[in-house]
Design a protein around this motif. Structure first.
Motif, PDB file in Angstrom:
ATOM      1  N   HIS A  78       5.275   4.595  -3.780  1.00  0.00           N
ATOM      2  CA  HIS A  78       4.794   5.727  -3.006  1.00  0.00           C
ATOM      3  C   HIS A  78       3.362   5.475  -2.534  1.00  0.00           C
ATOM      4  N   ILE A  79       3.107   5.828  -1.287  1.00  0.00           N
ATOM      5  CA  ILE A  79       1.789   5.606  -0.701  1.00  0.00           C
ATOM      6  C   ILE A  79       1.149   6.952  -0.387  1.00  0.00           C
ATOM      7  N   ASN A  80      -0.083   7.111  -0.773  1.00  0.00           N
ATOM      8  CA  ASN A  80      -0.808   8.326  -0.401  1.00  0.00           C
ATOM      9  C   ASN A  80      -1.460   8.119   0.951  1.00  0.00           C
ATOM     10  N   LEU A  81      -1.027   8.895   1.906  1.00  0.00           N
ATOM     11  CA  LEU A  81      -1.578   8.766   3.246  1.00  0.00           C
ATOM     12  C   LEU A  81      -2.763   9.701   3.432  1.00  0.00           C
ATOM     13  N   PRO A  82      -3.610   9.409   4.416  1.00  0.00           N
ATOM     14  CA  PRO A  82      -4.706  10.329   4.734  1.00  0.00           C
ATOM     15  C   PRO A  82      -4.118  11.672   5.156  1.00  0.00           C
ATOM     16  N   VAL A 125      -1.789   2.620  14.064  1.00  0.00           N
ATOM     17  CA  VAL A 125      -3.158   2.524  13.565  1.00  0.00           C
ATOM     18  C   VAL A 125      -3.204   1.718  12.271  1.00  0.00           C
ATOM     19  N   CYS A 126      -4.351   1.103  12.053  1.00  0.00           N
ATOM     20  CA  CYS A 126      -4.579   0.392  10.800  1.00  0.00           C
ATOM     21  C   CYS A 126      -5.133   1.380   9.789  1.00  0.00           C
ATOM     22  N   LEU A 127      -4.524   1.438   8.647  1.00  0.00           N
ATOM     23  CA  LEU A 127      -5.095   2.231   7.560  1.00  0.00           C
ATOM     24  C   LEU A 127      -5.802   1.254   6.636  1.00  0.00           C
ATOM     25  N   THR A 128      -6.977   0.860   7.071  1.00  0.00           N
ATOM     26  CA  THR A 128      -7.667  -0.243   6.391  1.00  0.00           C
ATOM     27  C   THR A 128      -8.049   0.078   4.963  1.00  0.00           C
ATOM     28  N   ASP A 129      -8.131   1.365   4.652  1.00  0.00           N
ATOM     29  CA  ASP A 129      -8.486   1.742   3.284  1.00  0.00           C
ATOM     30  C   ASP A 129      -7.287   1.688   2.346  1.00  0.00           C
ATOM     31  N   HIS A 130      -6.121   1.575   2.931  1.00  0.00           N
ATOM     32  CA  HIS A 130      -4.919   1.608   2.106  1.00  0.00           C
ATOM     33  C   HIS A 130      -4.315   0.214   2.006  1.00  0.00           C
ATOM     34  N   LYS A 131      -4.536  -0.409   0.877  1.00  0.00           N
ATOM     35  CA  LYS A 131      -4.007  -1.753   0.686  1.00  0.00           C
ATOM     36  C   LYS A 131      -2.564  -1.674   0.207  1.00  0.00           C
ATOM     37  N   ILE A 132      -1.850  -2.728   0.442  1.00  0.00           N
ATOM     38  CA  ILE A 132      -0.479  -2.792  -0.032  1.00  0.00           C
ATOM     39  C   ILE A 132      -0.492  -3.026  -1.537  1.00  0.00           C
ATOM     40  N   ILE A 156       4.390   2.251   7.675  1.00  0.00           N
ATOM     41  CA  ILE A 156       4.897   3.598   7.465  1.00  0.00           C
ATOM     42  C   ILE A 156       5.107   4.230   8.834  1.00  0.00           C
ATOM     43  N   THR A 157       6.276   4.779   9.035  1.00  0.00           N
ATOM     44  CA  THR A 157       6.550   5.465  10.295  1.00  0.00           C
ATOM     45  C   THR A 157       6.565   6.958  10.033  1.00  0.00           C
ATOM     46  N   ASP A 203      -4.707 -13.531   3.613  1.00  0.00           N
ATOM     47  CA  ASP A 203      -3.787 -12.661   2.891  1.00  0.00           C
ATOM     48  C   ASP A 203      -4.496 -11.877   1.800  1.00  0.00           C
ATOM     49  N   GLN A 204      -5.730 -11.580   2.047  1.00  0.00           N
ATOM     50  CA  GLN A 204      -6.469 -10.832   1.038  1.00  0.00           C
ATOM     51  C   GLN A 204      -6.836  -9.449   1.547  1.00  0.00           C
ATOM     52  N   ASP A 205      -6.366  -9.152   2.715  1.00  0.00           N
ATOM     53  CA  ASP A 205      -6.709  -7.855   3.279  1.00  0.00           C
ATOM     54  C   ASP A 205      -5.451  -7.213   3.836  1.00  0.00           C
ATOM     55  N   LEU A 206      -4.470  -7.094   2.989  1.00  0.00           N
ATOM     56  CA  LEU A 206      -3.190  -6.603   3.441  1.00  0.00           C
ATOM     57  C   LEU A 206      -3.159  -5.084   3.469  1.00  0.00           C
ATOM     58  N   HIS A 207      -3.889  -4.549   4.413  1.00  0.00           N
ATOM     59  CA  HIS A 207      -3.818  -3.103   4.572  1.00  0.00           C
ATOM     60  C   HIS A 207      -2.512  -2.750   5.258  1.00  0.00           C
ATOM     61  N   LEU A 208      -2.169  -1.493   5.190  1.00  0.00           N
ATOM     62  CA  LEU A 208      -0.913  -1.107   5.795  1.00  0.00           C
ATOM     63  C   LEU A 208      -1.135  -0.471   7.162  1.00  0.00           C
ATOM     64  N   HIS A 209      -0.061  -0.331   7.886  1.00  0.00           N
ATOM     65  CA  HIS A 209      -0.135   0.220   9.233  1.00  0.00           C
ATOM     66  C   HIS A 209       0.765   1.442   9.347  1.00  0.00           C
ATOM     67  N   PHE A 210       0.314   2.338  10.203  1.00  0.00           N
ATOM     68  CA  PHE A 210       1.078   3.560  10.413  1.00  0.00           C
ATOM     69  C   PHE A 210       1.499   3.640  11.867  1.00  0.00           C
TER      70      PHE A 210
END
Lengths: 138, 138
Positions: free
Chosen positions: B112-116, A103-110, A128-129, A87-94
């Motif tokens: 708010h999340i900043n997306l690529p 896709v994994c937005l690995t650079d964008h953490k929750i 995020i949809t 639970d230390q890498d909670l990136h978000l998904h689009f």
DNA sequence: CCAATAAATGCACGTCCATTGCACTCTTAT
DNA sequence: ATAAGAGTGCAATGGACGTGCATTTATTGG
């Protein structure tokens, strides 16, 4: 011994032919994939084997499981140094509502959320949809 | 005419007996409920009716649909002034891994999340999993 | 009030995906 | 070589969602 075999062995997974194939398939995909996707890609593959293979990969920490809200489980290879199981890498998904890819937005953490008192967070899932960059044409 | 009947009519929903019952049931629950929950509560109720009733409620904007990651759709009555159908009320949800209940944290909006670049957000879903205040005993 | 129409409900399916049990095969270690 | 264990294939189950159609209930216009 190939890189993939090493990766599997390093994570306590016996590198069988099937597993190497599945790993390769996931590695060349830049999006999260569903069990059915692999099933369709390998006509020879048995659904149960895929299911259990992905489960093994997940247990051993080399893939993470994604719930993108479609009701269909998706999987993606963990990045180098991914600590999703901790639970230390909670990136978000689009999830793209047009092409249905996730896709994994690995650079964008929750971002950290302050919960009401008494609530103890253990995990977080943010999806995020919308329209992905390929479909938006930008 | 009761309050509930007025609420339904104001939202363009014919206040049938079944719908009033379902609305009442949801109103007295402080947690998001699954279709199966209602089905079990009303032995007389037909699953299809419940399914379509919830769909109607959702379409008319008096309940919102929650995907808490369990794979089972949950529903909750919208708060007064909720604009969830306009994506302007993206509060987050908390799912307790102990009691399996899901609650709306209506005061906690999704940051708010900043997306690529190229990605266009249309909707967002954030679910925190953990232990709720009842189960944590705090 | 009654007939015609529309809405709501009930029933019967069908689908899709996740998951499990069991048997068979292949690998590994003794 | 053989036994044990891991992996794989096949079959089947079950849960949840969803739809088509017939029936019932409510609404509206004459």
């Amino acid at each position: 011994m190939t890189e993939i075999e090493k990766t599997l062995e390093n994570n306590g997974i016996r590198p069988t032919a099937m597993r190497i194939l599945i790993y390769k398939f996931m590695a060349k995909k830049e999006v999260a994939i569903a069990l059915t996707d692999i099933e369709n890609a390998f006509v020879k593959a048995e659904r149960t084997t895929l299911y259990r293979t992905l489960k093994t990969f997940e247990d051993k920490g080399i893939v993470h499981h994604i719930d993108d809200g479609t009701g269909i489980s998706k999987y993606a290879l963990c990045e180098q140094g991914c600590n999703c199981e901790l639970d230390q890498d909670l990136h978000l998904h689009f999830h793209c509502s047009n092409c249905d890819k996730t896709v994994c937005l690995t650079d964008h953490k929750i971002p950290h959320i302050n919960l009401p008192s008494g609530y103890i967070a253990e995990d977080a899932n943010l999806v995020i949809t919308g329209i992905c960059e390929k479909c938006s044409g930008q």
